[in-house]
Design a protein around this motif. Sequence first.
Motif, PDB file in Angstrom:
ATOM      1  N   ALA A 100      51.012  30.561  38.983  1.00 21.16           N
ATOM      2  CA  ALA A 100      49.706  30.295  38.366  1.00 21.16           C
ATOM      3  C   ALA A 100      48.591  31.010  39.140  1.00 21.16           C
ATOM      4  O   ALA A 100      47.694  31.627  38.534  1.00 21.16           O
ATOM      5  N   GLN A 101      48.643  30.963  40.479  1.00 19.27           N
ATOM      6  CA  GLN A 101      47.638  31.633  41.302  1.00 19.27           C
ATOM      7  C   GLN A 101      47.781  33.148  41.203  1.00 19.27           C
ATOM      8  O   GLN A 101      46.777  33.879  41.223  1.00 19.27           O
ATOM      9  N   LEU A 102      49.009  33.614  41.110  1.00 15.39           N
ATOM     10  CA  LEU A 102      49.248  35.051  40.956  1.00 15.39           C
ATOM     11  C   LEU A 102      48.622  35.559  39.659  1.00 15.39           C
ATOM     12  O   LEU A 102      47.934  36.588  39.648  1.00 15.39           O
ATOM     13  N   ILE A 103      48.858  34.847  38.579  1.00 15.01           N
ATOM     14  CA  ILE A 103      48.308  35.249  37.282  1.00 15.01           C
ATOM     15  C   ILE A 103      46.789  35.249  37.322  1.00 15.01           C
ATOM     16  O   ILE A 103      46.133  36.193  36.858  1.00 15.01           O
ATOM     17  N   GLN A 104      46.204  34.204  37.886  1.00 11.71           N
ATOM     18  CA  GLN A 104      44.744  34.114  37.958  1.00 11.71           C
ATOM     19  C   GLN A 104      44.159  35.271  38.763  1.00 11.71           C
ATOM     20  O   GLN A 104      43.184  35.914  38.352  1.00 11.71           O
ATOM     21  N   GLY A 105      44.775  35.560  39.918  1.00  9.38           N
ATOM     22  CA  GLY A 105      44.269  36.641  40.760  1.00  9.38           C
ATOM     23  C   GLY A 105      44.414  38.002  40.108  1.00  9.38           C
ATOM     24  O   GLY A 105      43.496  38.837  40.174  1.00  9.38           O
ATOM     25  N   LEU A 106      45.561  38.245  39.463  1.00 13.01           N
ATOM     26  CA  LEU A 106      45.765  39.533  38.799  1.00 13.01           C
ATOM     27  C   LEU A 106      44.836  39.692  37.605  1.00 13.01           C
ATOM     28  O   LEU A 106      44.297  40.784  37.364  1.00 13.01           O
ATOM     29  N   GLU A 107      44.653  38.621  36.864  1.00 14.78           N
ATOM     30  CA  GLU A 107      43.773  38.690  35.699  1.00 14.78           C
ATOM     31  C   GLU A 107      42.357  39.093  36.118  1.00 14.78           C
ATOM     32  O   GLU A 107      41.737  39.972  35.510  1.00 14.78           O
ATOM     33  N   GLU A 108      41.859  38.470  37.167  1.00 11.78           N
ATOM     34  CA  GLU A 108      40.513  38.784  37.633  1.00 11.78           C
ATOM     35  C   GLU A 108      40.428  40.206  38.183  1.00 11.78           C
ATOM     36  O   GLU A 108      39.502  40.957  37.858  1.00 11.78           O
ATOM     37  N   GLY A 109      41.407  40.564  39.025  1.00  9.60           N
ATOM     38  CA  GLY A 109      41.386  41.891  39.638  1.00  9.60           C
ATOM     39  C   GLY A 109      41.551  43.013  38.637  1.00  9.60           C
ATOM     40  O   GLY A 109      40.856  44.039  38.705  1.00  9.60           O
ATOM     41  N   LEU A 110      42.456  42.847  37.689  1.00 10.07           N
ATOM     42  CA  LEU A 110      42.678  43.886  36.685  1.00 10.07           C
ATOM     43  C   LEU A 110      41.504  43.991  35.727  1.00 10.07           C
ATOM     44  O   LEU A 110      41.136  45.085  35.290  1.00 10.07           O
ATOM     45  N   SER A 111      40.912  42.860  35.379  1.00 13.78           N
ATOM     46  CA  SER A 111      39.763  42.878  34.486  1.00 13.78           C
ATOM     47  C   SER A 111      38.603  43.652  35.107  1.00 13.78           C
ATOM     48  O   SER A 111      37.929  44.444  34.427  1.00 13.78           O
ATOM     49  N   LEU A 112      38.362  43.448  36.390  1.00 13.40           N
ATOM     50  CA  LEU A 112      37.298  44.180  37.075  1.00 13.40           C
ATOM     51  C   LEU A 112      37.564  45.678  37.067  1.00 13.40           C
ATOM     52  O   LEU A 112      36.617  46.482  37.061  1.00 13.40           O
ATOM     53  N   ARG A 113      38.835  46.058  37.067  1.00 15.27           N
ATOM     54  CA  ARG A 113      39.213  47.472  37.088  1.00 15.27           C
ATOM     55  C   ARG A 113      39.485  48.014  35.680  1.00 15.27           C
ATOM     56  O   ARG A 113      39.975  49.117  35.517  1.00 15.27           O
ATOM     57  N   ARG A 114      39.182  47.213  34.673  1.00 16.39           N
ATOM     58  CA  ARG A 114      39.380  47.586  33.269  1.00 16.39           C
ATOM     59  C   ARG A 114      40.829  47.955  32.987  1.00 16.39           C
ATOM     60  O   ARG A 114      41.134  48.937  32.313  1.00 16.39           O
ATOM     61  N   ARG A 115      41.712  47.134  33.542  1.00 19.17           N
ATOM     62  CA  ARG A 115      43.129  47.285  33.286  1.00 19.17           C
ATOM     63  C   ARG A 115      43.663  46.000  32.644  1.00 19.17           C
ATOM     64  O   ARG A 115      42.985  44.977  32.641  1.00 19.17           O
TER      65      ARG A 115
END
Length: 271
Positions: A100-115
Amino acid sequence: MTHPSLRQFLLTPPQQLAQAKAWGLPLAHMAYRLDETGQLRQTALPGETKGGLMLVGADETPVGRSDPRRAVREILAVCQARNYGGVILDIEQAPTHFLAQLIQGLEEGLSLRRRTLFLPETYAGYSHRASLYFSSALSGGSLRRRLETAADTYGPHRLVLCLRRARDDFFLPSVKGRGRPISQETLDRLIQRMHPSIFFSQDLCTHYFTYMSRETGAHFVLFDDGESLAKKRAIAQETGITRFFLLYPEIEDFLPHLTGRNVEKTASATG
């Protein structure tokens, strides 16, 4: 002719990279996994490999004091260095705090990078922005209804259909609705030996036949070919789904039908 907005990705192991590249489709690199400590492991890729998608598997759910923030940092760093357009999390485990924490962190990080983050549909409740993927292979019900329900629930723009090759042998009656995967050689031998009448299920969008065995009784066999997978893709497009995952080399022999191209096999298995 394919829909103008159709996007197909070849999910490809590093060993088949050279052959897969020849088809001219964007690749999803099956070269990454999280180990039991949550650390990112990578299979060697050519240094010039850039673009496409990054597929991250997890053989086991990380346990103990595994830090999902470290996994997020490692995945984002590779994604940035390789200029991947997004990350596919290939996870089948029951949800855990780490995941759950992995998904949350990746979602935020990828969104900031437009991925883009891609999750199995079973993890839809853990993200409101990630793209969701699910399989085209069904053993019951209606594929069209399945696709329409998913599109109504999540919106077709969030969905990716995995064009998986159905090739399963079911004992009859099939109480659990799960068959035994069989090889193409086994399927060919069955057809040659039994000479069955082969039908096409409009609901499942898959070929099927039945046969009797003296040892194990009645059987029901489902299998795909290039025609049935193209039909599944067309139905998905009718519901607004335009992105597809194709597992290489599982459906290599169907790619001419799905791409409209013929590619000679390369002699080398590496690239």
